[in-house]
Scaffold this motif. Sequence first.
Motif, PDB file in Angstrom:
ATOM      1  N   SER A 214       0.825  -1.207   0.000  1.00 18.00           N
ATOM      2  CA  SER A 214       0.000   0.000   0.000  1.00 18.00           C
ATOM      3  C   SER A 214       0.861   1.258   0.000  1.00 18.00           C
ATOM      4  O   SER A 214       0.493   2.269  -0.604  1.00 18.00           O
ATOM      5  CB  SER A 214      -0.923   0.005   1.225  1.00 18.00           C
ATOM      6  N   ALA A 215       2.018   1.189   0.662  1.00 10.49           N
ATOM      7  CA  ALA A 215       2.895   2.358   0.767  1.00 10.49           C
ATOM      8  C   ALA A 215       3.386   2.837  -0.590  1.00 10.49           C
ATOM      9  O   ALA A 215       3.673   4.023  -0.770  1.00 10.49           O
ATOM     10  CB  ALA A 215       4.079   2.040   1.671  1.00 10.49           C
ATOM     11  N   VAL A 216       3.480   1.927  -1.556  1.00  8.14           N
ATOM     12  CA  VAL A 216       3.965   2.301  -2.889  1.00  8.14           C
ATOM     13  C   VAL A 216       3.099   3.400  -3.495  1.00  8.14           C
ATOM     14  O   VAL A 216       3.603   4.404  -4.023  1.00  8.14           O
ATOM     15  CB  VAL A 216       4.002   1.067  -3.817  1.00  8.14           C
ATOM     16  N   ASP A 217       1.792   3.238  -3.428  1.00 13.80           N
ATOM     17  CA  ASP A 217       0.874   4.211  -4.037  1.00 13.80           C
ATOM     18  C   ASP A 217       0.314   5.220  -3.040  1.00 13.80           C
ATOM     19  O   ASP A 217       0.004   6.360  -3.411  1.00 13.80           O
ATOM     20  CB  ASP A 217      -0.285   3.483  -4.717  1.00 13.80           C
ATOM     21  N   ASN A 218       0.173   4.793  -1.782  1.00 14.80           N
ATOM     22  CA  ASN A 218      -0.533   5.631  -0.812  1.00 14.80           C
ATOM     23  C   ASN A 218       0.351   6.314   0.217  1.00 14.80           C
ATOM     24  O   ASN A 218      -0.092   7.243   0.888  1.00 14.80           O
ATOM     25  CB  ASN A 218      -1.586   4.779  -0.084  1.00 14.80           C
ATOM     26  N   GLY A 219       1.582   5.855   0.352  1.00 15.03           N
ATOM     27  CA  GLY A 219       2.482   6.482   1.309  1.00 15.03           C
ATOM     28  C   GLY A 219       2.991   7.821   0.816  1.00 15.03           C
ATOM     29  O   GLY A 219       3.127   8.046  -0.384  1.00 15.03           O
ATOM     30  N   GLN A 220       3.250   8.711   1.739  1.00 21.70           N
ATOM     31  CA  GLN A 220       3.767  10.032   1.408  1.00 21.70           C
ATOM     32  C   GLN A 220       5.283  10.027   1.501  1.00 21.70           C
ATOM     33  O   GLN A 220       5.848   9.566   2.492  1.00 21.70           O
ATOM     34  CB  GLN A 220       3.172  11.087   2.352  1.00 21.70           C
ATOM     35  N   ALA A 299      -0.780   5.070   9.846  1.00 18.31           N
ATOM     36  CA  ALA A 299      -0.768   3.967   8.879  1.00 18.31           C
ATOM     37  C   ALA A 299      -2.189   3.503   8.564  1.00 18.31           C
ATOM     38  O   ALA A 299      -2.489   3.131   7.422  1.00 18.31           O
ATOM     39  CB  ALA A 299       0.059   2.802   9.417  1.00 18.31           C
ATOM     40  N   ILE A 300      -3.051   3.511   9.554  1.00 15.74           N
ATOM     41  CA  ILE A 300      -4.445   3.127   9.348  1.00 15.74           C
ATOM     42  C   ILE A 300      -5.120   4.098   8.378  1.00 15.74           C
ATOM     43  O   ILE A 300      -5.839   3.692   7.463  1.00 15.74           O
ATOM     44  CB  ILE A 300      -5.194   3.079  10.695  1.00 15.74           C
ATOM     45  N   LYS A 301      -4.858   5.382   8.558  1.00 17.02           N
ATOM     46  CA  LYS A 301      -5.472   6.413   7.724  1.00 17.02           C
ATOM     47  C   LYS A 301      -4.928   6.416   6.300  1.00 17.02           C
ATOM     48  O   LYS A 301      -5.696   6.470   5.331  1.00 17.02           O
ATOM     49  CB  LYS A 301      -5.257   7.784   8.369  1.00 17.02           C
ATOM     50  N   HIS A 302      -3.624   6.353   6.159  1.00 17.54           N
ATOM     51  CA  HIS A 302      -3.008   6.512   4.838  1.00 17.54           C
ATOM     52  C   HIS A 302      -2.826   5.202   4.080  1.00 17.54           C
ATOM     53  O   HIS A 302      -2.923   5.175   2.849  1.00 17.54           O
ATOM     54  CB  HIS A 302      -1.640   7.191   4.976  1.00 17.54           C
ATOM     55  N   LEU A 303      -2.520   4.120   4.813  1.00 22.21           N
ATOM     56  CA  LEU A 303      -2.184   2.854   4.155  1.00 22.21           C
ATOM     57  C   LEU A 303      -3.275   1.800   4.256  1.00 22.21           C
ATOM     58  O   LEU A 303      -3.128   0.706   3.704  1.00 22.21           O
ATOM     59  CB  LEU A 303      -0.880   2.290   4.748  1.00 22.21           C
TER      60      LEU A 303
END
Length: 327
Positions: A214-220, A299-303
């Motif tokens: 998820s961090a690939v597309d949604n992480g800042q 992490a819950i909010k963004h990922l």
Amino acid sequence: MRKKAFVTGGTGFIGINLLKLLLQEGWEIVALHRSTSDLSELKKLPVSLTVGSVTNLDSLHSSIPQDTSVVFHLAGDTNIWSKQNKQQYEVNVTGTKNMVIAAAEKNVDTFIHTSSIAAWGNITGVVTEQTPQRGGNSWVNYERTKWAGEREALKGLEHGMKVIILNPSAVTGPHDNNNWGRLFTALKEGTIPAVSSGCLSIAHVQEVARAHISAVDNGQTGERYILGGENCSVKDLVEMIARISGISQTPAEIPRWLFMAYGQLQETISKVTGNKPKLTPELVKVMTRQNISFSSKKAIKHLGYEIPPLEKTVTDCYEWLKKEGII
């Protein structure tokens, strides 16, 4: 077009879970491994294998494909024994530096760095990503090197890469037979004389792996994300493992000072024998910390990170260990 990933630490249990999820989502994967690595699990998966080491920059130059879009850097040394500090620094700090250099030269778009909550060092209270890290000042080498490794990872920003740092807490679940999963065997064999009075945050390995993707597309870019779990005491975890395993008796909890004294005794014995102590002062320090918890709200909010109940996390580890004939 299929996304292409280069993964370090693929032989570890978080790495194996990540590889499986990447394959389910159609990724093309190249996994780095050392010549001495146990490849029994990796060879079951349709991934390309390449021999090298994060401590050998030349091997990384030849291992990372030119068209790699994402590097998942999971490789790390989790040792908590001072005799192996030099090797740990080479893997956790120099190894991360090498990965950033090699990834930048291959024009990698995104660098996902697996760190740890250990980077915060000796701290109390509720820890968030905004809490100042103290790992750089810790006498525990693992905490210092995870702190320093993050600084090396963030240098990827200077090369135009998207850099995300993930900070898992204590992780268990399927494929964990060398970390917290060892408690299942130890309890069954009755080799745990007592447990410490510390507290833990237990994360499910599959949720940690999903957060990586998820961090690939949604992480800042340039941000950290704590991947914590259900907070519990060491005794709570041991009792949960015992109940799920059908073990009636559990070791007693002993005071911190007594646990520390035993750790010092083991360290003294190891200096005479040259063998790794069963319990190091560093491990005692980590296992007896009180009044600390880690917030995963970011992490819950963004990922879309999720925290399953402790019972599910422990049960999933137990069922995998049983299926594999380990317990």
